[in-house]
Scaffold this motif. Sequence first.
Motif, short mmCIF file in Angstrom:
data_model
loop_
_atom_site.label_atom_id
_atom_site.label_comp_id
_atom_site.label_asym_id
_atom_site.label_seq_id
_atom_site.Cartn_x
_atom_site.Cartn_y
_atom_site.Cartn_z
N ALA A 1 0.72 -1.21 -0.04
CA ALA A 1 0.00 0.07 0.04
C ALA A 1 0.77 1.12 -0.19
O ALA A 1 0.65 2.12 -0.79
N ALA A 2 1.84 1.32 0.80
CA ALA A 2 2.78 2.28 0.99
C ALA A 2 3.48 2.64 -0.60
O ALA A 2 3.45 3.91 -0.88
N THR A 3 3.89 1.33 -1.06
CA THR A 3 4.50 1.59 -2.50
C THR A 3 3.50 2.34 -3.49
O THR A 3 3.84 3.14 -4.33
N ALA A 4 2.17 1.77 -3.35
CA ALA A 4 1.11 2.42 -4.56
C ALA A 4 1.08 3.80 -4.01
O ALA A 4 0.52 4.65 -4.99
N VAL A 5 0.94 4.17 -2.76
CA VAL A 5 0.52 5.64 -2.75
C VAL A 5 1.56 6.75 -3.04
O VAL A 5 1.35 7.51 -3.51
N VAL A 6 2.84 6.00 -2.82
CA VAL A 6 4.12 6.95 -3.28
C VAL A 6 4.04 6.99 -4.74
O VAL A 6 4.11 8.01 -5.43
N VAL A 7 3.75 6.00 -5.44
CA VAL A 7 3.91 5.97 -6.95
C VAL A 7 2.39 6.73 -7.34
O VAL A 7 3.01 7.62 -8.27
N PHE A 8 1.39 6.68 -6.97
CA PHE A 8 0.46 7.25 -7.52
C PHE A 8 0.43 9.11 -7.10
O PHE A 8 -0.08 9.92 -7.77
N GLY A 9 0.97 9.04 -5.79
CA GLY A 9 1.03 10.38 -5.34
C GLY A 9 1.99 11.17 -6.06
O GLY A 9 1.92 12.31 -6.49
N VAL A 10 3.27 10.71 -6.55
CA VAL A 10 4.47 11.42 -7.13
C VAL A 10 3.91 11.51 -8.65
O VAL A 10 4.06 12.48 -9.20
N GLY A 11 3.09 10.55 -9.24
CA GLY A 11 2.55 10.79 -10.61
C GLY A 11 1.58 11.98 -10.60
O GLY A 11 1.48 12.52 -11.72
N TRP A 12 0.87 11.72 -9.66
CA TRP A 12 -0.24 12.98 -9.65
C TRP A 12 0.41 14.32 -9.56
O TRP A 12 0.14 15.24 -10.15
#
Length: 108
Positions: free
Chosen positions: A89-100
């Motif tokens: 979950a932390a990886t997904a949040v970081v990837v999507f957050g940085v992408g956004w």
Amino acid sequence: MTAHLSPHAASEWMHEDHPVVTPLSGFYAGLAFVIVVPALFATVLNALFPRHTVEDLFPLVVLALGVPIWLLARQHTRRFGLYFCLGMAATAVVVFGVGWLVLWALMS
């Protein structure tokens, strides 16, 4: 005078008694799972099949989500599975957050 432990005894102490081993190994295993499994799956498919077949079969990587579900279902591995899912979950949040944030910066 300090007691000298055999390498086996030192390893057993680390895996059984140290409170940080399970959370850290579970978190980083989840992080690596999110990054490595889809990449490895795509690489193997690409080596075995033509491009259009690879594109059709790639959604099957979702079946890999059975691993954290299985870890959470078993009593013996539940704590490791919890940290495994937290790492995912932390990886997904970081990837999507940085992408956004990158998309927002490019658009403004």
